[in-house]
Write a protein that holds these residues in place. Structure first.
Motif, PDB file in Angstrom:
ATOM      1  N   ARG A 121      -7.618 -53.692  42.758  1.00  0.00           N
ATOM      2  CA  ARG A 121      -8.342 -52.644  43.472  1.00  0.00           C
ATOM      3  C   ARG A 121      -9.674 -52.349  42.797  1.00  0.00           C
ATOM      4  NH1 ARG A 121      -3.571 -48.255  44.491  1.00  0.00           N
ATOM      5  NH2 ARG A 121      -2.488 -49.338  46.181  1.00  0.00           N
ATOM      6  N   THR A 122     -10.652 -53.168  43.086  1.00  0.00           N
ATOM      7  CA  THR A 122     -12.014 -52.781  42.726  1.00  0.00           C
ATOM      8  C   THR A 122     -12.472 -51.705  43.697  1.00  0.00           C
ATOM      9  OG1 THR A 122     -12.492 -54.972  41.863  1.00  0.00           O
ATOM     10  CG2 THR A 122     -14.384 -53.594  42.446  1.00  0.00           C
ATOM     11  N   GLY A 123     -12.080 -51.863  44.957  1.00  0.00           N
ATOM     12  CA  GLY A 123     -12.293 -50.855  45.984  1.00  0.00           C
ATOM     13  C   GLY A 123     -10.959 -50.258  46.379  1.00  0.00           C
ATOM     14  N   PRO A 124     -10.955 -49.242  47.236  1.00  0.00           N
ATOM     15  CA  PRO A 124      -9.713 -48.556  47.600  1.00  0.00           C
ATOM     16  C   PRO A 124      -8.780 -49.430  48.421  1.00  0.00           C
ATOM     17  CG  PRO A 124     -11.530 -47.781  48.948  1.00  0.00           C
ATOM     18  CD  PRO A 124     -12.134 -48.638  47.881  1.00  0.00           C
ATOM     19  N   ASP A 125      -7.519 -49.025  48.464  1.00  0.00           N
ATOM     20  CA  ASP A 125      -6.539 -49.716  49.287  1.00  0.00           C
ATOM     21  C   ASP A 125      -6.894 -49.495  50.760  1.00  0.00           C
ATOM     22  OD1 ASP A 125      -3.503 -50.866  49.075  1.00  0.00           O
ATOM     23  OD2 ASP A 125      -3.794 -49.668  50.881  1.00  0.00           O
ATOM     24  N   LEU A 126      -6.679 -50.534  51.583  1.00  0.00           N
ATOM     25  CA  LEU A 126      -7.061 -50.471  52.997  1.00  0.00           C
ATOM     26  C   LEU A 126      -5.867 -50.442  53.949  1.00  0.00           C
ATOM     27  CD1 LEU A 126     -10.040 -53.009  53.059  1.00  0.00           C
ATOM     28  CD2 LEU A 126     -10.087 -50.544  52.644  1.00  0.00           C
ATOM     29  N   ALA A 127      -4.671 -50.256  53.412  1.00  0.00           N
ATOM     30  CA  ALA A 127      -3.484 -50.341  54.256  1.00  0.00           C
ATOM     31  C   ALA A 127      -3.488 -49.329  55.393  1.00  0.00           C
ATOM     32  CB  ALA A 127      -2.222 -50.166  53.407  1.00  0.00           C
ATOM     33  N   ARG A 128      -4.141 -48.182  55.216  1.00  0.00           N
ATOM     34  CA  ARG A 128      -4.143 -47.132  56.233  1.00  0.00           C
ATOM     35  C   ARG A 128      -5.567 -46.766  56.664  1.00  0.00           C
ATOM     36  NH1 ARG A 128       0.256 -48.678  56.526  1.00  0.00           N
ATOM     37  NH2 ARG A 128       2.088 -47.875  55.449  1.00  0.00           N
ATOM     38  N   ILE A 129      -6.496 -47.711  56.562  1.00  0.00           N
ATOM     39  CA  ILE A 129      -7.898 -47.405  56.852  1.00  0.00           C
ATOM     40  C   ILE A 129      -8.166 -47.268  58.350  1.00  0.00           C
ATOM     41  CG2 ILE A 129      -8.712 -49.794  57.041  1.00  0.00           C
ATOM     42  CD1 ILE A 129     -10.479 -46.888  55.224  1.00  0.00           C
ATOM     43  N   GLY A 130      -7.279 -47.825  59.191  1.00  0.00           N
ATOM     44  CA  GLY A 130      -7.514 -47.813  60.631  1.00  0.00           C
ATOM     45  C   GLY A 130      -7.686 -46.416  61.194  1.00  0.00           C
ATOM     46  N   GLY A 131      -8.795 -46.177  61.884  1.00  0.00           N
ATOM     47  CA  GLY A 131      -9.051 -44.893  62.507  1.00  0.00           C
ATOM     48  C   GLY A 131      -9.608 -43.828  61.581  1.00  0.00           C
ATOM     49  N   LYS A 132      -9.703 -44.097  60.290  1.00  0.00           N
ATOM     50  CA  LYS A 132     -10.216 -43.088  59.363  1.00  0.00           C
ATOM     51  C   LYS A 132     -11.715 -42.885  59.547  1.00  0.00           C
ATOM     52  CE  LYS A 132     -10.253 -41.809  54.463  1.00  0.00           C
ATOM     53  NZ  LYS A 132      -9.846 -42.203  53.099  1.00  0.00           N
ATOM     54  N   TYR A 133     -12.420 -43.957  59.880  1.00  0.00           N
ATOM     55  CA  TYR A 133     -13.846 -43.900  60.144  1.00  0.00           C
ATOM     56  C   TYR A 133     -14.116 -44.521  61.513  1.00  0.00           C
ATOM     57  CZ  TYR A 133     -13.848 -43.257  55.077  1.00  0.00           C
ATOM     58  OH  TYR A 133     -13.584 -42.812  53.812  1.00  0.00           O
ATOM     59  N   SER A 134     -15.276 -44.264  62.042  1.00  0.00           N
ATOM     60  CA  SER A 134     -15.633 -44.817  63.349  1.00  0.00           C
ATOM     61  C   SER A 134     -16.014 -46.290  63.244  1.00  0.00           C
ATOM     62  CB  SER A 134     -16.811 -44.031  63.940  1.00  0.00           C
ATOM     63  OG  SER A 134     -17.985 -44.281  63.186  1.00  0.00           O
ATOM     64  N   ASP A 135     -16.063 -46.962  64.386  1.00  0.00           N
ATOM     65  CA  ASP A 135     -16.530 -48.351  64.408  1.00  0.00           C
ATOM     66  C   ASP A 135     -17.940 -48.455  63.846  1.00  0.00           C
ATOM     67  OD1 ASP A 135     -14.142 -48.892  65.606  1.00  0.00           O
ATOM     68  OD2 ASP A 135     -14.976 -49.529  67.533  1.00  0.00           O
ATOM     69  N   GLN A 136     -18.779 -47.498  64.199  1.00  0.00           N
ATOM     70  CA  GLN A 136     -20.165 -47.532  63.732  1.00  0.00           C
ATOM     71  C   GLN A 136     -20.235 -47.372  62.222  1.00  0.00           C
ATOM     72  OE1 GLN A 136     -22.667 -48.472  65.253  1.00  0.00           O
ATOM     73  NE2 GLN A 136     -24.424 -47.805  64.032  1.00  0.00           N
ATOM     74  N   TRP A 137     -19.395 -46.495  61.667  1.00  0.00           N
ATOM     75  CA  TRP A 137     -19.370 -46.323  60.217  1.00  0.00           C
ATOM     76  C   TRP A 137     -18.989 -47.635  59.546  1.00  0.00           C
ATOM     77  CZ3 TRP A 137     -16.543 -46.989  55.879  1.00  0.00           C
ATOM     78  CH2 TRP A 137     -16.904 -46.247  54.741  1.00  0.00           C
ATOM     79  N   GLN A 138     -17.942 -48.276  60.045  1.00  0.00           N
ATOM     80  CA  GLN A 138     -17.503 -49.533  59.457  1.00  0.00           C
ATOM     81  C   GLN A 138     -18.598 -50.591  59.546  1.00  0.00           C
ATOM     82  OE1 GLN A 138     -14.959 -49.945  57.709  1.00  0.00           O
ATOM     83  NE2 GLN A 138     -13.242 -48.713  58.394  1.00  0.00           N
ATOM     84  N   ARG A 139     -19.276 -50.635  60.678  1.00  0.00           N
ATOM     85  CA  ARG A 139     -20.337 -51.622  60.858  1.00  0.00           C
ATOM     86  C   ARG A 139     -21.478 -51.388  59.865  1.00  0.00           C
ATOM     87  NH1 ARG A 139     -20.951 -54.876  65.162  1.00  0.00           N
ATOM     88  NH2 ARG A 139     -19.382 -53.625  66.260  1.00  0.00           N
ATOM     89  N   LEU A 140     -21.928 -50.136  59.761  1.00  0.00           N
ATOM     90  CA  LEU A 140     -23.013 -49.811  58.830  1.00  0.00           C
ATOM     91  C   LEU A 140     -22.584 -50.061  57.382  1.00  0.00           C
ATOM     92  CD1 LEU A 140     -24.369 -46.494  60.410  1.00  0.00           C
ATOM     93  CD2 LEU A 140     -25.469 -48.746  60.421  1.00  0.00           C
ATOM     94  N   HIS A 141     -21.336 -49.761  57.089  1.00  0.00           N
ATOM     95  CA  HIS A 141     -20.841 -49.958  55.732  1.00  0.00           C
ATOM     96  C   HIS A 141     -20.812 -51.433  55.356  1.00  0.00           C
ATOM     97  CE1 HIS A 141     -17.620 -49.931  52.535  1.00  0.00           C
ATOM     98  NE2 HIS A 141     -18.433 -48.994  52.098  1.00  0.00           N
ATOM     99  N   LEU A 142     -20.497 -52.290  56.316  1.00  0.00           N
ATOM    100  CA  LEU A 142     -20.486 -53.731  56.054  1.00  0.00           C
ATOM    101  C   LEU A 142     -21.905 -54.279  55.931  1.00  0.00           C
ATOM    102  CD1 LEU A 142     -17.618 -54.666  58.517  1.00  0.00           C
ATOM    103  CD2 LEU A 142     -17.567 -55.055  56.046  1.00  0.00           C
ATOM    104  N   LEU A 143     -22.841 -53.685  56.652  1.00  0.00           N
ATOM    105  CA  LEU A 143     -24.232 -54.136  56.597  1.00  0.00           C
ATOM    106  C   LEU A 143     -24.937 -53.665  55.330  1.00  0.00           C
ATOM    107  CD1 LEU A 143     -25.324 -53.584  60.314  1.00  0.00           C
ATOM    108  CD2 LEU A 143     -24.996 -55.782  59.164  1.00  0.00           C
ATOM    109  N   ASP A 144     -24.655 -52.424  54.921  1.00  0.00           N
ATOM    110  CA  ASP A 144     -25.327 -51.852  53.750  1.00  0.00           C
ATOM    111  C   ASP A 144     -24.407 -50.801  53.126  1.00  0.00           C
ATOM    112  OD1 ASP A 144     -27.034 -50.964  51.814  1.00  0.00           O
ATOM    113  OD2 ASP A 144     -28.482 -50.047  53.179  1.00  0.00           O
ATOM    114  N   PRO A 145     -23.460 -51.220  52.298  1.00  0.00           N
ATOM    115  CA  PRO A 145     -22.470 -50.284  51.753  1.00  0.00           C
ATOM    116  C   PRO A 145     -23.073 -49.072  51.064  1.00  0.00           C
ATOM    117  CG  PRO A 145     -21.869 -52.545  51.247  1.00  0.00           C
ATOM    118  CD  PRO A 145     -23.251 -52.590  51.825  1.00  0.00           C
ATOM    119  N   ARG A 146     -24.166 -49.257  50.317  1.00  0.00           N
ATOM    120  CA  ARG A 146     -24.730 -48.158  49.536  1.00  0.00           C
ATOM    121  C   ARG A 146     -25.484 -47.127  50.381  1.00  0.00           C
ATOM    122  NH1 ARG A 146     -23.429 -51.973  46.698  1.00  0.00           N
ATOM    123  NH2 ARG A 146     -24.779 -53.446  47.766  1.00  0.00           N
TER     124      ARG A 146
END
Length: 229
Positions: free
Chosen positions: A106-131
């Protein structure tokens, strides 16, 4: 007389090694055999279905990009784990994962229950520019995923193979797979995969309800080094 037998064994290194190996093997079998038997007895709950075409493509992207190297999908049966991540992981909810993504790193948090916690747009932006969303994140960006199209024929072939391994895909689901992912990018697929994590468990109805009620309000924030791969 008993001690003489022990002394005879101790003085013969070869015999001692063989007998030690036998005892270790018996002990190992006593521990492993019940686990193997139980593994074959795991059956999927009614609400756990194989990945649809888009999420299956997203899971393959997740594995290909090495997301599992920094994120586990295994919440242990410990209070501090369940308080942070939610319901502990069970084998039956991962029955269609090949390979399964439990892990321990776990360098990053566990993702087992990540579904629905953030919006699709949040996930997209996070993948494009995490910081841009999580300043302390050390996760790399994945901009190329927006440019790569999902290969529908490849997804279809994967579904056929998985059916041979036991996944209950129907002929119709396999036939429409190319159409289901037509025009979709690998970014779309990965976001769909992430948004489904945890929603397949037996006690995740509340998470699913939150997602339906508008998880789109989650446009900022995050924990640890990021909530996505």
């Amino acid at each position: 007389m008993r001690y003489k037998h022990f002394e005879a064994i101790e003085k013969r290194a070869g015999l001692l090694g063989v007998l030690t190996a036998v005892m270790v093997s018996l002990g190992g079998l006593a521990e492993i055999t019940p686990l193997l038997i139980r593994a074959h007895s795991v059956t999927p709950p009614a609400n756990v279905q194989p990945y649809d075409a888009l999420r299956l493509a997203g899971k393959d992207v997740y594995v290909r990009e090495g997301c599992y190297l920094c994120h586990s999908q295994m919440i242990r049966v410990l209070r501090f784990e369940t308080q942070r991540y939610g319901e502990h992981s069970t084998a039956d909810e991962s029955i269609y994962d090949r390979p399964f993504q439990w892990g321990s790193k776990r360098t990053g948090p566990d993702l087992a229950r990540i579904g629905g916690k953030y919006s699709d747009q949040w996930q997209r932006l996070h993948l494009l520019d995490p910081r841009s969303l999580v300043p302390e994140s050390n996760m790399p960006a994945y901009p190329w995923l927006e440019k790569r199209q999902v290969d529908g024929l490849d997804v279809q072939a994967r579904m056929r193979t998985l059916r041979r391994l036991g996944d209950p895909y129907t002929d119709e689901e396999i036939a429409v797979a190319p159409e289901a992912v037509a025009g979709k990018t690998e970014m779309d697929a990965l976001v769909a995969y992430l948004q489904g994590l945890g929603l397949r468990s037996t006690a995740s109805a509340e998470i699913a309800a939150l997602q339906d009620d508008g998880a789109d309000s989650e446009t900022s924030g995050g924990a640890g080094t990021g909530a996505a791969p």
